[in-house]
Design an enzyme around this catalytic site. Structure first.
Site, mmCIF file in Angstrom:
data_model
loop_
_atom_site.group_PDB
_atom_site.id
_atom_site.type_symbol
_atom_site.label_atom_id
_atom_site.label_comp_id
_atom_site.label_asym_id
_atom_site.label_seq_id
_atom_site.Cartn_x
_atom_site.Cartn_y
_atom_site.Cartn_z
ATOM 1 N N ASP A 167 0.028 5.176 1.132
ATOM 2 C CA ASP A 167 -0.096 6.101 2.263
ATOM 3 C C ASP A 167 -0.156 5.352 3.587
ATOM 4 O O ASP A 167 -0.941 4.420 3.745
ATOM 5 C CB ASP A 167 -1.368 6.953 2.109
ATOM 6 C CG ASP A 167 -1.228 7.960 0.994
ATOM 7 O OD1 ASP A 167 -0.612 9.001 1.226
ATOM 8 O OD2 ASP A 167 -1.708 7.674 -0.126
ATOM 9 N N ASP B 46 0.873 -1.164 0.000
ATOM 10 C CA ASP B 46 0.000 0.000 0.000
ATOM 11 C C ASP B 46 0.927 1.237 0.000
ATOM 12 O O ASP B 46 2.128 1.116 0.273
ATOM 13 C CB ASP B 46 -0.846 -0.086 1.284
ATOM 14 C CG ASP B 46 -1.572 1.196 1.594
ATOM 15 O OD1 ASP B 46 -2.266 1.699 0.704
ATOM 16 O OD2 ASP B 46 -1.435 1.691 2.730
ATOM 17 N N ASP C 241 -1.935 -0.409 5.717
ATOM 18 C CA ASP C 241 -2.314 0.161 7.015
ATOM 19 C C ASP C 241 -3.794 0.471 7.151
ATOM 20 O O ASP C 241 -4.258 0.826 8.231
ATOM 21 C CB ASP C 241 -1.564 1.477 7.243
ATOM 22 C CG ASP C 241 -2.099 2.586 6.350
ATOM 23 O OD1 ASP C 241 -2.274 2.339 5.137
ATOM 24 O OD2 ASP C 241 -2.391 3.686 6.864
HETATM 25 O O1 LIG Z 1 -4.536 3.129 -0.283
HETATM 26 P P1 LIG Z 1 -3.634 4.230 0.177
HETATM 27 O O2 LIG Z 1 -2.417 4.368 -0.660
HETATM 28 O O3 LIG Z 1 -3.297 4.096 1.632
HETATM 29 O O4 LIG Z 1 -4.493 5.566 0.001
HETATM 30 C C1 LIG Z 1 -5.573 5.870 0.872
HETATM 31 C C2 LIG Z 1 -5.760 7.359 0.943
HETATM 32 O O5 LIG Z 1 -4.462 7.888 1.209
HETATM 33 C C3 LIG Z 1 -4.318 9.298 1.198
HETATM 34 O O6 LIG Z 1 -4.917 9.831 2.354
HETATM 35 C C4 LIG Z 1 -4.278 9.457 3.553
HETATM 36 O O7 LIG Z 1 -2.932 9.961 3.577
HETATM 37 C C5 LIG Z 1 -2.837 11.399 3.554
HETATM 38 C C6 LIG Z 1 -1.369 11.766 3.472
HETATM 39 O O8 LIG Z 1 -0.645 11.215 4.528
HETATM 40 C C7 LIG Z 1 -3.526 11.991 4.794
HETATM 41 O O9 LIG Z 1 -3.456 13.413 4.775
HETATM 42 C C8 LIG Z 1 -4.987 11.526 4.816
HETATM 43 O O10 LIG Z 1 -5.607 11.975 5.988
HETATM 44 C C9 LIG Z 1 -5.066 10.009 4.733
HETATM 45 O O11 LIG Z 1 -6.405 9.588 4.626
HETATM 46 C C10 LIG Z 1 -4.899 9.880 -0.059
HETATM 47 O O12 LIG Z 1 -4.792 11.281 -0.009
HETATM 48 C C11 LIG Z 1 -6.313 9.425 -0.279
HETATM 49 O O13 LIG Z 1 -6.798 9.939 -1.487
HETATM 50 C C12 LIG Z 1 -6.317 7.912 -0.361
HETATM 51 O O14 LIG Z 1 -7.629 7.458 -0.566
#
Ligand SMILES: O=P(O)(O)OC[C@H]1O[C@H](O[C@H]2O[C@H](CO)[C@@H](O)[C@H](O)[C@H]2O)[C@H](O)[C@@H](O)[C@@H]1O
Length: 486
Positions: free
Chosen positions: A218, A216, A420
């Site tokens: 983020d 993954d 995560d």
């Molecule tokens: O599947 P992933 O790669 O984990 O993406 C899921 C979401 O991740 C991002 O948001 C998350 O991370 C951001 C940066 O650290 C944080 O600001 C936010 O609060 C988290 O939810 C991304 O911006 C989303 O569009 C994804 O859906």
């Protein structure tokens, strides 16, 4: 009709639709109203509530009146699986708002699912039961009442969607609270051992296998930060991912758009799946099932290499773009709200919104999405994610990539998925249930998960990736093992 009778512990109240422990799909009816509850055979979670008008002479539903989703899973929700134990008592069915989607408020535990203690989600189910007594008498309710059921849960889910990090927490919680938190975490880690501590166990198992790595982005490769546009991965992490990709087929599966995650990672030796797996660029292999897939085309990547492009939600693109524009518009006066276009999904971030306004964010988003029954809203870490209602997720993406890589149906392949977030659970589940590989959940707090191992944060993920490379290099020095593992 229904093949099994529910086992009831029946109780009905104004604020609660029903209290029941049931197996499989069932219906609940009185007079001309029935309530149908179905669980999900894939997630083994509580699924949908639908209410219907029933013909009292035949007891058959003849007119669908409405329905709400009670979870963030969109697998096929019709099931006769005996594994679907549902305990409505644990659901807090109240509130005054209406929305088309009700997301899973808190992680479900075995007890919340009503599973008996001797039954794990993977064990065969208990004895079949007869088809009598299908209807539970419940007071007739106005649809408005049923609507009431929903809103508090999405607010709770928004609040619970990203628990404070342990280290941060320690700064402002009392010592005893901190001890309790640590004790809970330690207990959880006993059930989900650290992939670093258990590294020897993992490699012992992987010794004669070919590892396929799924990551993954983020919260796994990059730390969670306030601004989603600044979720950069460190150069050390980039080097480690580049290194593992030399030794193991490696793919990144993210909720972000594929192009965005590509921009962050900038490594051509990986495979990328964006939009929660709804946009996959994978290798060309001689796999008839991949080639035959109606949503899969052959194309070339930026380097001119021939690849498979799989976009099962492409028909939703205009709708997603429309929703993206509207969500920007309806949240523009909420300070800190941010809407992100992830191509086949849209994220509405509320991490930087004053907590007092979260309910307002939820109300507006869920309220607006009411008009889009073909889209659903799920919860990520301080983010509401809007995406198409299709039977596709990160777990399916893992299966698709394994197939594309020619690694499906092979006993000597060990897929490992590191993630995560809640959407990563679909991938953990696929691996756990197929007994093919395992998931590693990145978390500093205990969570209900289908992952087998855990890592606390991206710095431990980095350590794990480096350890894999070191191990592989050492194995490579032993020719017979190396040849077996190739
Ligand atoms: O599947 P992933 O790669 O984990 O993406 C899921 C979401 O991740 C991002 O948001 C998350 O991370 C951001 C940066 O650290 C944080 O600001 C936010 O609060 C988290 O939810 C991304 O911006 C989303 O569009 C994804 O859906």
């Amino acid at each position: 009709m229904l093949s099994r009778a529910p086992r009831w512990t029946a109780r009905c109240q104004e604020t609660m639709v029903a209290t029941a422990s049931v197996r499989g799909p069932f219906s609940v009816g009185v007079g001309r109203d029935i309530l149908i509850v179905t669980g999900c055979s894939t997630c083994q979670r509580f699924g949908w509530l639908k209410w219907q008008t029933v013909d009292s002479s035949t007891q058959r539903a003849n007119n669908l009146s409405g329905g709400i989703c009670l979870m963030d899973c969109m697998h096929k929700y019709h099931t006769t699986s005996e594994e679907n134990f549902i305990d409505l008592e644990t659901m807090d069915l109240k509130s005054n708002h209406s929305s088309p989607v009700l997301a899973d408020p808190v992680p479900l535990s075995k007890s919340r699912l009503g599973l008996p203690s001797n039954m794990t989600p993977f064990s065969p189910a208990a004895a079949p039961y007869s088809s009598s007594g299908l209807y539970l008498q419940i007071p007739r309710r106005k649809v408005g009442k049923l609507d009431d059921v929903r809103a508090n849960s999405w607010l709770d889910a928004m609040k619970a969607s990203s628990p404070p990090r342990k280290k941060l927490n320690k700064d402002f919680i009392s010592e005893s609270q901190s001890d309790e938190t640590d004790a809970a975490y330690r207990t959880w880690v006993m059930n989900h051992p650290s992939a670093l501590t258990a590294f020897h166990q993992i490699t012992a198992y992987a010794r004669y296998k070919k590892i396929a790595l799924f990551l993954d982005y983020d919260g796994t490769l990059s730390p969670i930060v306030d601004n989603p546009d600044h979720a950069f991965m460190s150069s050390a992490m980039r080097a480690a991912v580049k290194d593992v990709a030399k030794y193991f087929p490696t793919a990144i599966i993210s909720g972000r758009s594929r192009s965005k995650v590509n921009e962050f990672v900038r490594l051509s030796e990986l495979y990328y799946a964006g939009s929660h797996g709804m946009d996959i660029m994978g290798p060309i292999r001689e796999s008839q099932s991949v080639d035959d897939h109606p949503d899969c085309i052959r194309t070339t990547d930026e380097q001119g290499k021939e690849v498979h492009l799989f976009q099962p939600a492409s028909e939703f693109l205009p709708m997603i773009n429309e929703v993206f524009d509207s969500l920007i518009d309806i949240t523009k006066d909420i300070v800190g709200a941010k809407v992100e276009n992830n191509k086949f999904c849209v994220s509405v971030h509320y991490r930087n919104v004053d907590e007092k306004m979260w309910e307002e964010v939820g109300k507006r988003v869920f309220g607006f999405m009411k008009d889009f029954p073909r889209l659903r809203v799920t919860h990520g870490r301080k983010v509401l994610e809007v995406r198409p209602i299709i039977d596709w997720n990160k777990g399916k993406a893992v299966e698709f990539l394994l197939e594309s890589l020619g690694l499906s149906h092979r006993d000597d392949v060990l897929p490992i998925y590191v993630g995560d977030d809640r959407t990563d659970e679909d991938a953990f589940k696929v691996l756990r249930e197929s007994s093919r590989g395992f998931g590693i959940l990145v978390s500093t707090v205990p969570k209900e998960t289908k992952a087998f191992y855990s890592l606390s944060d991206p710095s431990e993920v980095l350590e794990f990736l480096k350890s894999l490379v070191r191990w592989k290099k050492s194995v490579a020095l032993q020719p017979e093992d190396y040849m077996t593992a190739i």
